[in-house]
Design a protein around this motif. Structure first.
Motif, short mmCIF file in Angstrom:
data_model
loop_
_atom_site.label_atom_id
_atom_site.label_comp_id
_atom_site.label_asym_id
_atom_site.label_seq_id
_atom_site.Cartn_x
_atom_site.Cartn_y
_atom_site.Cartn_z
N MET A 2 38.56 26.76 49.09
CA MET A 2 39.51 26.54 47.99
C MET A 2 38.79 25.92 46.79
O MET A 2 39.06 26.30 45.64
CB MET A 2 40.66 25.65 48.45
N LEU A 3 37.89 24.98 47.05
CA LEU A 3 37.12 24.37 45.96
C LEU A 3 36.23 25.39 45.28
O LEU A 3 36.10 25.39 44.05
CB LEU A 3 36.29 23.20 46.49
N GLN A 4 35.60 26.27 46.06
CA GLN A 4 34.76 27.31 45.47
C GLN A 4 35.59 28.25 44.58
O GLN A 4 35.16 28.62 43.49
CB GLN A 4 34.05 28.11 46.55
N LYS A 52 50.80 38.40 47.94
CA LYS A 52 52.08 37.73 48.16
C LYS A 52 51.92 36.59 49.17
O LYS A 52 52.45 35.49 48.97
CB LYS A 52 53.12 38.74 48.66
N GLU A 53 51.16 36.83 50.24
CA GLU A 53 50.92 35.79 51.25
C GLU A 53 50.12 34.62 50.66
O GLU A 53 50.45 33.46 50.88
CB GLU A 53 50.18 36.37 52.45
N LEU A 54 49.10 34.94 49.88
CA LEU A 54 48.30 33.89 49.23
C LEU A 54 49.15 33.07 48.29
O LEU A 54 49.09 31.83 48.29
CB LEU A 54 47.11 34.51 48.49
N THR A 55 49.98 33.72 47.50
CA THR A 55 50.88 33.02 46.58
C THR A 55 51.80 32.08 47.33
O THR A 55 51.99 30.92 46.94
CB THR A 55 51.69 34.03 45.75
N SER A 56 52.34 32.56 48.42
CA SER A 56 53.24 31.74 49.24
C SER A 56 52.52 30.51 49.80
O SER A 56 53.05 29.39 49.76
CB SER A 56 53.81 32.59 50.37
N LEU A 57 51.32 30.70 50.31
CA LEU A 57 50.55 29.58 50.86
C LEU A 57 50.15 28.58 49.78
O LEU A 57 50.20 27.36 50.00
CB LEU A 57 49.31 30.10 51.59
N LEU A 58 49.76 29.07 48.62
CA LEU A 58 49.38 28.17 47.53
C LEU A 58 50.59 27.37 47.04
O LEU A 58 50.46 26.17 46.74
CB LEU A 58 48.74 28.95 46.39
N LYS A 59 51.75 28.00 46.96
CA LYS A 59 52.97 27.27 46.58
C LYS A 59 53.28 26.17 47.59
O LYS A 59 53.65 25.07 47.22
CB LYS A 59 54.16 28.23 46.47
N CYS A 72 51.11 24.58 49.43
CA CYS A 72 50.14 23.49 49.22
C CYS A 72 50.54 22.64 48.01
O CYS A 72 50.59 21.41 48.11
CB CYS A 72 48.74 24.07 48.97
N VAL A 73 50.86 23.29 46.90
CA VAL A 73 51.23 22.56 45.68
C VAL A 73 52.46 21.72 45.91
O VAL A 73 52.52 20.53 45.52
CB VAL A 73 51.41 23.54 44.50
N ASN A 74 53.46 22.27 46.57
CA ASN A 74 54.68 21.51 46.83
C ASN A 74 54.41 20.30 47.72
O ASN A 74 54.92 19.22 47.50
CB ASN A 74 55.74 22.41 47.49
N ALA A 75 53.59 20.49 48.75
CA ALA A 75 53.28 19.37 49.66
C ALA A 75 52.51 18.28 48.93
O ALA A 75 52.78 17.09 49.10
CB ALA A 75 52.46 19.88 50.85
N TRP A 76 51.55 18.67 48.08
CA TRP A 76 50.76 17.67 47.36
C TRP A 76 51.58 16.96 46.29
O TRP A 76 51.39 15.78 46.04
CB TRP A 76 49.53 18.31 46.74
N ASN A 77 52.52 17.66 45.67
CA ASN A 77 53.36 17.04 44.64
C ASN A 77 54.39 16.10 45.21
O ASN A 77 54.89 15.21 44.52
CB ASN A 77 54.05 18.11 43.80
N ASN A 78 54.74 16.28 46.48
CA ASN A 78 55.75 15.42 47.11
C ASN A 78 55.16 14.20 47.79
O ASN A 78 55.89 13.43 48.39
CB ASN A 78 56.59 16.24 48.09
N ASN A 79 53.86 14.03 47.75
CA ASN A 79 53.23 12.85 48.37
C ASN A 79 53.01 11.76 47.38
O ASN A 79 52.86 11.82 46.28
CB ASN A 79 51.90 13.22 49.02
#
Length: 102
Positions: A56-58, A86-93, A95-102
């Motif tokens: 992900m960093l790369q 579509k699967e990648l978009t779903s997984l990235l969303k 991740c973003v949601n989980a990180w924004n809720n912490n």
């Protein structure tokens, strides 16, 4: 002649006063007798054991530094099938949601 400076472990050559083992300017490298070629791009490499995070960093690095301008003009994910994208978009969303809720 080298300028006088209080801390021998810090660079006196610019306002950043970098540590001698992590110099950021050519003046500092010259001051401490280091050659330009000794400066390495991977001085900021983080030892990441999780392959997924490393990848992900790369991807983020490539997007930030190389693909940013191209992204406006072409589909930089054209190598993915529509279902993979579509699967990648779903997984990235997720991740973003989980990180924004912490």
């Amino acid at each position: 002649m080298k300028p006088q400076f209080n801390n021998s472990n810090s660079c006196p050559c610019c306002g950043r006063h970098c540590p001698a083992d992590d110099l950021h300017c050519s003046r500092g490298r010259n001051y401490f007798g280091q050659e330009q070629s000794q400066r390495s791009k991977d001085r900021h490499v983080i030892n990441i054991k999780d392959e997924t995070v490393h990848l992900m960093l790369q991807c983020g690095h490539a997007l930030h530094h190389g693909l940013k301008e191209r992204a406006e003009n072409e589909d930089i994910l054209s190598f993915l099938s529509p279902s993979e994208k579509k699967e990648l978009t779903s997984l990235l969303k997720k991740c973003v949601n989980a990180w924004n809720n912490n």
